[in-house]
Design a protein around this motif. Structure first.
Motif, mmCIF file in Angstrom:
data_model
loop_
_atom_site.group_PDB
_atom_site.id
_atom_site.type_symbol
_atom_site.label_atom_id
_atom_site.label_comp_id
_atom_site.label_asym_id
_atom_site.label_seq_id
_atom_site.Cartn_x
_atom_site.Cartn_y
_atom_site.Cartn_z
ATOM 1 N N PHE A 134 0.880 -1.239 -0.067
ATOM 2 C CA PHE A 134 0.119 -0.073 0.130
ATOM 3 C C PHE A 134 0.850 1.170 0.048
ATOM 4 C CE2 PHE A 134 0.241 1.461 4.384
ATOM 5 C CZ PHE A 134 0.745 0.322 5.121
ATOM 6 N N LEU A 135 0.293 2.336 -0.162
ATOM 7 C CA LEU A 135 1.163 3.546 -0.210
ATOM 8 C C LEU A 135 0.791 4.468 0.834
ATOM 9 C CD1 LEU A 135 0.293 4.860 -4.010
ATOM 10 C CD2 LEU A 135 2.395 3.078 -3.143
ATOM 11 N N VAL A 136 1.816 5.290 1.267
ATOM 12 C CA VAL A 136 1.909 6.421 2.329
ATOM 13 C C VAL A 136 2.008 7.533 1.270
ATOM 14 C CG1 VAL A 136 1.981 5.207 4.377
ATOM 15 C CG2 VAL A 136 4.034 5.931 3.177
ATOM 16 N N TRP A 137 1.862 8.644 1.919
ATOM 17 C CA TRP A 137 2.269 9.857 0.829
ATOM 18 C C TRP A 137 2.857 11.056 1.757
ATOM 19 C CZ3 TRP A 137 0.755 10.295 -4.307
ATOM 20 C CH2 TRP A 137 0.004 8.964 -4.758
ATOM 21 N N GLN A 138 3.957 11.499 1.331
ATOM 22 C CA GLN A 138 4.719 12.466 2.042
ATOM 23 C C GLN A 138 4.361 13.951 1.240
ATOM 24 O OE1 GLN A 138 8.798 12.777 2.572
ATOM 25 N NE2 GLN A 138 8.657 13.470 4.594
ATOM 26 N N ALA A 196 -4.345 9.612 -6.936
ATOM 27 C CA ALA A 196 -4.206 10.990 -7.471
ATOM 28 C C ALA A 196 -5.310 11.472 -8.334
ATOM 29 C CB ALA A 196 -3.054 11.016 -8.514
ATOM 30 N N ALA A 197 -5.980 10.616 -9.045
ATOM 31 C CA ALA A 197 -7.416 11.053 -9.826
ATOM 32 C C ALA A 197 -8.302 11.479 -8.795
ATOM 33 C CB ALA A 197 -7.620 9.707 -10.693
ATOM 34 N N ARG A 198 -8.459 10.588 -7.659
ATOM 35 C CA ARG A 198 -9.555 11.122 -6.665
ATOM 36 C C ARG A 198 -9.029 12.720 -6.157
ATOM 37 N NH1 ARG A 198 -9.262 5.518 -4.115
ATOM 38 N NH2 ARG A 198 -10.529 4.208 -5.555
ATOM 39 N N LEU A 364 -4.381 12.493 4.275
ATOM 40 C CA LEU A 364 -4.073 13.525 3.344
ATOM 41 C C LEU A 364 -5.579 13.922 2.511
ATOM 42 C CD1 LEU A 364 -1.916 15.060 2.163
ATOM 43 C CD2 LEU A 364 -1.438 13.469 0.182
ATOM 44 N N THR A 365 -6.546 12.989 2.386
ATOM 45 C CA THR A 365 -7.789 13.171 1.652
ATOM 46 C C THR A 365 -8.318 14.213 2.693
ATOM 47 O OG1 THR A 365 -7.749 10.891 0.718
ATOM 48 C CG2 THR A 365 -9.802 12.127 0.978
ATOM 49 N N ASN A 366 -8.528 13.946 3.912
ATOM 50 C CA ASN A 366 -9.035 14.929 4.761
ATOM 51 C C ASN A 366 -8.806 16.330 4.616
ATOM 52 O OD1 ASN A 366 -10.668 12.735 5.555
ATOM 53 N ND2 ASN A 366 -9.285 12.573 7.585
ATOM 54 N N HIS A 367 -7.441 16.428 4.530
ATOM 55 C CA HIS A 367 -6.673 17.706 4.476
ATOM 56 C C HIS A 367 -6.880 18.332 3.420
ATOM 57 C CE1 HIS A 367 -3.808 19.180 7.507
ATOM 58 N NE2 HIS A 367 -3.983 17.804 8.010
ATOM 59 N N LEU A 368 -6.923 17.717 2.080
ATOM 60 C CA LEU A 368 -7.250 18.178 0.801
ATOM 61 C C LEU A 368 -8.814 18.783 0.995
ATOM 62 C CD1 LEU A 368 -5.431 16.077 -1.352
ATOM 63 C CD2 LEU A 368 -4.806 18.172 -1.160
ATOM 64 N N ALA A 369 -9.474 17.937 1.363
ATOM 65 C CA ALA A 369 -11.208 18.418 1.448
ATOM 66 C C ALA A 369 -11.162 19.633 2.431
ATOM 67 C CB ALA A 369 -11.524 17.264 1.690
#
Ligand code: C2E
Ligand code: CA
Ligand code: CA
Length: 387
Positions: A134-138, A196-198, A364-369
């Motif tokens: 799975f991926l984590v994102w920095q 990334a598309a999401r 990260l999703t939460n942050h972006l949202a």
């Protein structure tokens, strides 16, 4: 013709006492030499290596031959033919892993290494089949504004038995020694593009996701085909993706890798040169390639505060990148002093534990949202989250 040439070389090699050479199949040969001293065996191995790693004339063509050699000695490495052959084969495997023209003599340590490699390879195959990666994102930040401008995907492996999470350093090198890295890189690319598309609709237009790939993938046409397919399937705009390559690939100057870099650029995907300064740092290729970003290796950041030399090097790399029209990102920022230095030097962007650890996708999703990619002024540069 090449096989015949090799057979002739094996037959003509000076005999310590008596040498028997047979073809085992494919491009593998076995040589049995009878002698009573280890020194003679080593000498034979070295002679064979010299003879087999050179140019040959085949029907008027100048052909580069290459051979790897593994050796096992009776009786210390086996008291019967099958054990000797098996151990010589293990040594051969190590010789191949070390490079085209290696000559390696068997030792019990090799067996451990060999077993470990095989065991690890089996583990990676299972991880691919059972979707254990799975991926984590920095997150990455623009220093002039404090905005989050992208994130780098970093692969992790969840071991289902123990629940432990393994870091790439513990399995990427094994995967790179076999061709499994090709599969790992493809899986990572699929997952990263899907995510990334999401994120694309909920992030700023210039929010770019970065993905690492190994030099082997860059020399493999299937990776590019996969890239095109995944972009199509996920609908990710190519400009939202950046691939991170290391200097080694450019230095090898492999035609297939260079062609692929051009094709990647042509379809609109960005290219970053990772770990800049850690390897050979030949500047020639900076002019030859259409790169988007230089990533300053984190070894220059560690201890930056106390080292005038490192500061000068970092300033130099920033100036170099600016003059070539590349954006420059500093990796491994761990404290405020380092960040302040980079801001003062007008470094374009940065990532590191000080701003954020690599984090899980949903964080990260939460942050972006919540912020549509914009940090609150109070915590400019910092996500204040740890994974
Ligand atoms: P990299 O591309 O240089 O990735 C950055 C590494 O630095 C990451 O380690 C990250 O966790 C770590 N890092 C980030 N900020 C800091 C900091 O402030 N201080 C320090 N000391 N370290 C920091 P990670 O995730 O363990 O990855 C290690 C390497 O594994 C990566 O180095 C990359 O070369 C490779 N890798 C990771 N994911 C992939 C992948 O999907 N495919 C391939 N082929 N290689 C990968
Ligand atoms: Ca990277
Ligand atoms: Ca790096």
């Amino acid at each position: 013709m090449l096989l015949k040439a090799v057979a002739e070389i094996l037959q003509s090699v000076e005999r310590p006492d008596e040498v028997v050479a047979i073809r085992l199949g494919g491009d593998e040969f076995a040589v049995m030499a009878i002698g009573d001293r280890r020194a003679a065996a080593d000498a034979l191995g070295n002679r064979l290596r010299e003879q087999l790693n050179r140019f040959a004339e085949l029907a008027g063509h100048h052909v580069r031959m290459g051979a790897s050699i593994g050796m096992a000695c009776f009786p210390e490495h086996g008291s019967d033919i099958s054990t000797l052959l098996r151990n010589a084969d293990s040594a051969l495997y190590v010789a191949k892993a070390e490079g085209r023209s290696g000559f390696v003599t068997f030792s019990p340590a090799i067996l451990n290494q060999f077993d470990m490699q095989l065991g690890e390879e089996a583990g990676i195959k299972r991880a691919l089949n059972c979707d254990e990666f799975f991926l984590v994102w920095q997150p990455q930040f623009e220093l002039a504004t404090g905005r989050m401008i992208g994130a780098e995907a970093l692969v992790r492996w969840r071991d289902p038995a123990s629940g432990a999470i393994r870091l790439p350093m513990s399995f990427i090198p094994v995967a790179e020694r076999s061709d499994l890295i090709l599969e790992v890189d493809k899986v990572v690319l699929s997952k990263a593009c899907l995510q990334a598309a999401r994120w694309a609709p909920v992030s700023a237009d210039d929010f770019v996701c970065s993905v690492n790939l190994s030099g082997k993938s860059l020399q493999n046409d299937a990776y590019f085909a996969h890239l095109v397919l995944v972009l199509q399937q996920t609908g990710l705009p190519p400009s939202r993706l950046q691939l991170e390559i290391t200097e080694g690939v450019l230095i090898q100057n492999s035609r297939s890798a260079l062609n692929m870099l051009t094709e990647i650029r042509n379809i609109g995907v960005g290219l970053a040169l990772d770990d800049f300064g850690s390897g050979y740092s030949s500047f020639g290729y900076l002019a030859d390639f259409n790169l988007d970003r230089l990533k300053i290796d984190r070894s220059f950041l560690s201890g930056l505060e106390g080292s005038k030399k490192k500061q000068n090097i970092v300033s130099g790399i920033i100036a170099l990148a600016n003059s070539l029209g590349l954006t420059v990102l500093a990796e491994g920022v761990e404290n405020e002093a380092q960040l302040d230095f980079l801001i003062a030097e007008r470094c374009h962007s940065a990532q590191g534990f000080f701003m954020s650890q690599p984090i899980e996708e949903n964080l990260l999703t939460n942050h972006l949202a919540a912020r549509q990619g914009r940090m609150k002024d109070t915590d400019k540069f910092r996500l204040g989250i740890s994974a």
